[in-house]
Design a protein around this motif. Structure first.
Motif, PDB file in Angstrom:
ATOM      1  N   GLU A  51     -13.316   4.125  -9.501  1.00 42.63           N
ATOM      2  CA  GLU A  51     -12.429   3.022  -9.203  1.00 42.63           C
ATOM      3  C   GLU A  51     -11.495   3.402  -8.071  1.00 42.63           C
ATOM      4  O   GLU A  51     -11.281   4.585  -7.775  1.00 42.63           O
ATOM      5  N   THR A  52     -10.918   2.367  -7.449  1.00 44.09           N
ATOM      6  CA  THR A  52     -10.027   2.581  -6.313  1.00 44.09           C
ATOM      7  C   THR A  52      -8.614   2.133  -6.621  1.00 44.09           C
ATOM      8  O   THR A  52      -7.655   2.736  -6.132  1.00 44.09           O
ATOM      9  N   GLU A  84       0.826  -1.208   0.000  1.00 43.24           N
ATOM     10  CA  GLU A  84       0.000   0.000   0.000  1.00 43.24           C
ATOM     11  C   GLU A  84       0.860   1.257   0.000  1.00 43.24           C
ATOM     12  O   GLU A  84       0.576   2.230  -0.711  1.00 43.24           O
ATOM     13  N   PRO A 124      -6.603   4.588 -11.432  1.00 41.39           N
ATOM     14  CA  PRO A 124      -8.057   4.449 -11.213  1.00 41.39           C
ATOM     15  C   PRO A 124      -8.823   5.636 -11.765  1.00 41.39           C
ATOM     16  O   PRO A 124      -8.365   6.769 -11.695  1.00 41.39           O
TER      17      PRO A 124
END
Length: 1208
Positions: A1077-1078, A1052, A1072
């Motif tokens: 979107e992520t 991450e 994204p």
């Protein structure tokens, strides 16, 4: 839920409120803080509403909050907090859960919360609680606007919301079991409101112009007060029983008495002399049992009439989605004192508040100051109070605010909107159907009020009614509304009460319309008709279309002398205006640059039509718009040169687009296959209205089925409803002579049940109509024996005419309009033509059949449908003319493509000219791929449309310098090639692969820097994701975007690092989409080979050996040959560009042109198939070409272009 199961903190908070000793409530010192804590707990409750359920089980509102409200009113902060908490606790269960839960667990929680709300409603049914609320509200309303604070307005709103919430709680019918004239919990609540004086405050809020902000709250409370009431019955309270009511009751008692007597008579006949056990057995002839033998009946003969083969069988369960909608609104008579109070409230509301309140609410709705669906309260109030006014003492002035054409329009708009939403929003169809029912009731009451105004003794009232009816009957939407509602009636969403109101409203509307037509004699109404117009392409001038123009070169040469004289006269005229001729269409979607060829065609059309001044004007205007390249001449051109340029334009073979088809009949049948855009134009006309023609619109099976569905419950219907049904069916059967519409088996079964009903004497009108229809049927059956078979089907008007006039009568009338039938010889000929032309590439099969078919005239649509009927084609879609799906190229087509490329290679739009003139139409992507495969172009950007500035002769020194300047100018002004085919995503992917090859070094540098910064693990994770995606795409054979989901904190953090994101961009990973979107995604257009190459670029030296087996091996010799091949193509392309540059300037020699042409023909490779290795070869070429090009700006521009495509 018991008290001991409460949360510990919640239990402690409730204990800190205080305690009740006798009738006195002693509050604790922390009472206010405890109330605020409870509000906080409710704010953070879970989706099961656990806090609300625990407080309801502990009866906090009954034992603590109500005593605090009534006994500690002087403590203003505590009073305000308690009101806030009560408003939260009493809000409707539907608001708590959003909608009615479908899961059993959540449905249980929903019903539990509803039970607690019903307990709260019973606790509030006391004069003391509403007395405190009314006193507080009275004191707040006494304050002027300058004295009233924001806290006072909030308290007024919360008190109104609390009253609204308590009245909104539905009654528990199973627990109350109250009969009419008995006081229910709702009646007790209304009586407490009356005793506390809160009803007078509501009337004040509704009538005061200074309190308009509370109008919607007041209207909602009033609608909940009269929720279960009938306005007609309420208006007659206290006036004794009317004669009409007494006659209705007598008729109902008579029906019950007749049925009871018939049942006694039947039971008496069923008693036999012998014991039922020895009734005997009988054989029923003509009625088969399960086998082939006759049925054996083991009961007495008196039971034979009730025999049914379905007796003893378990009834089939109807799925929930197909069950009929249930009635939600139940009307009942309240206690007499409550009805008297409500009647007086209605009278005062009409006299003092109705017009002002409804005007204020309408203003809020139009200005969108209200919440969603608040217009339903407006429509309910309109229907209820106008019905009360009509039943009590009809005074149109009391409802003048809602008695106008604007109100009709508002109701019709909402009704149509609800109707459309019910058809589109299927999940909430039941909710939209309830709102539509409210709008229909309001529309019905408006019509009833206007009808009542017709018989008013006041002339002004009758004139107002005539004006309203004239406007309503004139507009088409009001007349078509009922037809639309009948045709889309769905008993799964709309209850039987909606159908009953729809039938009664339609009956009233038809009666008013018929009476109005008779009184006026002739009625002119509005009629709207949709006309389909084709948006024709602007191709040729009118003179060209007509065909009266010269076409051959000899005729053109003969016309030129006359044109030359006109042009010489016009060229000498310096005052020739250019404002009248515009060479381009600014409103067109086609870019201005692309309209240049069309302008050239228009100039030629003007010359061919003999319009020399217009042609010269258009030429000069086009020169001002497109000065580049001197296509329309240079700026300082002389008149003689202008005339010579026009002569060249006249004789030039310019490409023209084909015009629209001129065959009208065939155009209608080929509507679905026309490539031209169709525009629907609504044409408003006026015509003389014919009532019978309008009535024929109701003569369809869908409308009749709806009426028959309501007629099945004739025993539960009122006499007026049955009369409305019979009147409409009688109009169709008698007035329109379409009694065969009712010749249906289910209708006859209903008539049989009606005629055998013991109480049939109470339904004389129904019985008479049933006998009339049956008589007509048996009279027809004597002539037409097939009428018995026709009973099985619902029929339309065409079938009815054939039944009555004879089968085949319609075919005789329409034989001239129908298409001729296909004979066996014609079908055999059609089959031969189809089999002969179906495999011919580049031609339309149907067009070829039309050319060679020597039979009766056929249209394209008829041939296509007959091919499908013969089984030669699977669907009509196989013959669509919207492009071709040809993949293979023949030798002739390749030669044609080479010829067209050589012809248009010096033009600004090479690809556009090729697509216009090529015989076998193909997509841009296919043509570009073939040009690359044939070696005619080295790279795709050579086919981009170029917009070059005019080159001066001074910038053309020697060949090398001009080549450098020309290339620099070409690279600065290149444009993206437009993509039209779905396969061009693959084309974009190959371009991305070429650019990726030039970026490997920067990718490796980024990877090394990220390794040094400690991102080795995220890089390995990214590498594994790319390899896994490549394996999946090879196994599945299809590709889709794959999200990169980081499951560890380290990954991450890497995905949020700017340098890591820069690496993802260079690898072609798509970021994204904003708001949708992520995660980053691996695009679907990246091939498995490219994914493995990208993954290999991320490897460290020690890791490359592990990934080496997964990468495809490459032969060094092939790489070297590819590099040499690429260099050779690039040199040829540069020489071709230089030659084109010289030709523009007029400096090219014939020897140079021949040399370049021979090099092109010599370098053209043979035809090859498109395999996976081609893609790799393109990537290798792009990788090898990057260091040699020496133009980093080009590579950067391409990279940005590919990234934008991925973002899109």
């Amino acid at each position: 839920m018991d008290l001991h199961m409460m949360n510990c903190e919640l239990l402690a908070t409730c204990s800190a409120l205080g305690y009740l000793e006798g009738d006195t409530y002693h509050k604790e010192p922390d009472c206010l803080e405890s109330v605020k804590d409870l509000i906080r707990y409710l704010r953070y409750e879970d989706e099961t509403r656990d806090v609300r359920q625990q407080l309801g089980a502990a009866q906090i509102l009954q034992s603590d909050l109500l005593p605090i409200l009534t006994q500690h009113r002087q403590d203003k902060p505590l009073f305000d907090a308690v009101i806030r908490l009560m408003v939260n606790l009493t809000q409707p269960a539907l608001l708590c859960f959003g909608n009615l839960p479908k899961e059993p667990s959540f449905r249980h929680h929903f019903l539990q919360v509803l039970t607690y709300l019903q307990a709260y409603k019973e606790a509030f049914a006391s004069e003391k609680a509403f007395g405190v609320l009314s006193e507080t509200l009275y004191e707040l309303l006494q304050l002027g606007w300058e004295e009233r604070q924001e806290e006072d307005n909030l308290l007024i709103e919360r008190i109104l919301l609390l009253v609204r919430n308590i009245l909104h709680v539905p009654a528990d019918l199973d627990q109350e079991k109250k009969i009419d004239d008995d006081a229910s919990a709702h009646d007790q609540l209304l009586w407490a409101i009356h005793l506390s004086g809160l009803d007078d405050l509501l009337l004040f809020l509704a009538s005061s112009s200074a309190e308009q902000q509370w109008s919607l709250h007041v209207l909602e409370i009033v609608s909940l007060m009269f929720r279960d009431q009938n306005p007609e019955q309420l208006a007659g309270v206290g006036q004794g029983r009317l004669a009409q009511e007494r006659s209705a009751d007598v008729a109902e008692l008579e029906v019950l008495r007749q049925r009871e007597m018939a049942e006694k008579k039947t039971r008496a006949l069923q008693r036999g002399n012998r014991h039922s056990r020895f009734g005997g057995s009988y054989i029923v002839q003509g009625l088969k049992s399960i086998g082939e033998r006759d049925l054996i009946f083991h009961k007495g003969l008196h039971n034979l009439r009730n025999y049914s083969s379905d007796s003893g069988k378990q009834p089939k369960k109807v799925p929930k989605r197909r069950q009929a909608a249930r009635e939600l609104s139940i009307q009942r008579r309240s206690a007499l004192n409550v009805r008297l109070f409500l009647r007086d409230f209605c009278s005062e509301f009409l006299e003092n508040c109705y017009n002002r309140l409804m005007g204020s609410v309408k203003d809020h709705l139009l200005r969108e100051k209200a919440q969603q669906h608040d217009e339903t309260y407006y429509m309910w109030a309109l229907a209820f109070f106008m019905a009360f006014n009509r039943a009590a003492s009809f005074r149109p002035g009391l409802v003048s605010e809602t008695l106008s054409v604007r109100t009709f329009h508002f109701i019709e708009q909402n009704l149509t909107n609800y109707y459309e939403m019910m058809l589109t929003d299927r999940k909430e169809a039941a909710s939209w159907a309830r709102r539509m029912h409210l709008a229909l009731k309001a529309y019905q009451e408006l019509l009833a009020t206007v009808n009542e105004m017709d018989i008013s003794p006041d002339e002004a009232v009758r004139e107002s009614s005539r004006i309203i009816k004239n406007n309503i009957f004139y507009v088409m939407e009001y007349r078509e509304l009922f037809l639309a509602l009948f045709r889309k009636f769905d008993e799964r969403c709309q209850p039987r009460s909606f159908l009953r109101d729809l039938v009664e409203t339609t009956h009233l509307f038809l009666k008013m319309l018929e009476r109005f037509c008779r009184s006026r004699g002739k009625l002119v109404v509005q009629n709207k008709r949709k006309k389909r117009r084709k948006k024709k392409k602007k191709v040729l001038d009118q003179a060209i279309v007509s065909g009266n123009v010269p076409s051959s070169p000899e005729e053109v040469e003969a016309v030129w002398p006359a044109l030359a004289e006109q042009l010489q006269c016009c060229a000498q005229n310096s005052e020739l205006s250019m404002d009248s001729m515009v060479p381009f269409d600014a409103a067109s979607e086609v870019p201005v640059e692309e309209q240049r060829a069309e302008a050239m065609v228009r100039i030629q059309d003007c010359l061919l039509a003999g319009q020399a001044p217009q042609a010269l004007t258009l030429l000069r205007s086009a020169r001002e718009v497109w000065p580049e390249g001197d296509v329309f001449g240079c700026q300082d051109i002389s008149p003689e040169e202008e005339i010579q340029l026009l002569k060249q334009i006249l004789s030039a073979p310019l490409p023209r687009q084909q015009g629209p088809e001129e065959c009208g009949a065939e155009e209608e049948e080929e509507e679905e296959e026309e490539e031209e855009e169709e525009l629907q134009v609504v044409q408003v006309l006026e015509k003389e209205f014919n009532f019978l023609d309008y009535l024929k619109r109701f003569a369809c099976s869908t409308v009749v089925r709806a009426y028959v569905l309501l007629l099945r419950s004739y025993q539960q219907n009122s006499a007026h409803t049955n009369h409305c049904i019979v009147k409409m069916l009688h109009r169709l059967a008698h007035d329109l002579k379409m009694e065969a519409l009712l010749f249906q088996l289910s209708v006859f079964c209903l008539f049989n049940r009606l005629l055998s009903d013991p109480a049939a004497g109470a339904y004389k009108e129904l019985v008479t109509f049933a006998k009339y229809i049956l008589g007509k049927f048996f009279a027809l059956a004597a002539v037409n024996q097939k009428a018995f078979v026709e009973l099985l089907f619902w029929k339309n008007t065409a079938v009815i005419r054939e039944m009555t006039e004879g089968y085949g009568s319609l075919e005789d009338r329409s034989s001239s309009r129908r298409a001729p039938t296909w004979s066996p010889e014609e079908e055999a000929h059609l089959r031969e033509l189809y089999l002969a032309h179906k495999d011919v590439e580049g031609q339309d099969v149907v067009e070829a059949i039309l050319t060679h078919l020597n039979t009766a005239p056929r249209t394209r649509k008829q041939i296509i449908h007959h091919l499908v009927q013969l089984g030669l084609a699977d669907s009509v879609k196989d013959f669509q003319r919207k492009g071709t799906h040809v993949v293979l190229w023949t030798g002739d087509q390749e030669l044609e493509l080479q010829r067209l490329f050589e012809e248009f290679r010096d033009s600004d739009d090479v690809l556009g000219h090729i697509m216009k003139n090529i015989t076998a139409k193909r997509s841009r992507a296919r043509i570009v791929d073939k040009l690359l495969a044939l070696g005619l172009v080295a790279e795709r950007r050579e086919l981009y449309k170029k917009r070059r500035k005019k080159l001066a002769s001074s910038i053309l020194p020697n060949g090398a310098e001009s080549l450098k300047d020309f290339c620099q100018e070409d690279l600065e002004e290149e444009e993206n090639l437009p993509e039209e085919d779905s396969e061009e995503e693959e084309e974009g992917g190959s371009e991305a692969a070429q650019v990726q090859g030039s970026l490997v070094l920067s990718t490796e540098n980024l990877g090394q820097s990220l390794h040094q910064e400690g991102f080795s693990t995220p890089l390995l994770w990214l590498q594994n994701c790319l390899i896994r995606a490549a394996d999946d795409r090879e196994e599945d054979g299809c590709s889709q975007a794959v999200p990169l989901v980081p499951l560890t904190e380290e990954n991450e953090e890497a995905m949020e690092n700017e340098q890591f994101q820069q690496l993802l961009h260079k690898l072609g990973v798509r970021p994204p989409a904003s708001g949708q979107e992520t995660f980053w995604r691996i695009p679907a257009k990246l091939s498995p080979t490219k994914l493995r190459r990208v993954a290999a670029s991320l490897s460290q030296p020690e890791e490359e050996q592990k990934l080496q087996p997964e990468l495809q091996p490459e032969v060094p010799g092939e790489q070297g040959s590819d590099k040499e091949h690429c260099k050779e193509h690039r040199a040829q392309a540069l020489r071709a560009l230089l030659l084109a540059h010289k030709k523009k300037a007029g400096l090219a020699s014939p020897e140079e042109e021949d040399a370049v042409g021979r090099e092109h023909l010599k370098a053209a490779p043979k035809k090859r198939q498109l395999l996976d290795s081609d893609e790799e070869q393109e990537e290798d070429e792009g990788r090898n070409r990057a260091p040699e090009s020496g133009a980093p700006g080009i590579q950067k521009k391409k990279r940005y272009q590919i990234e934008d495509d991925e973002d899109d």
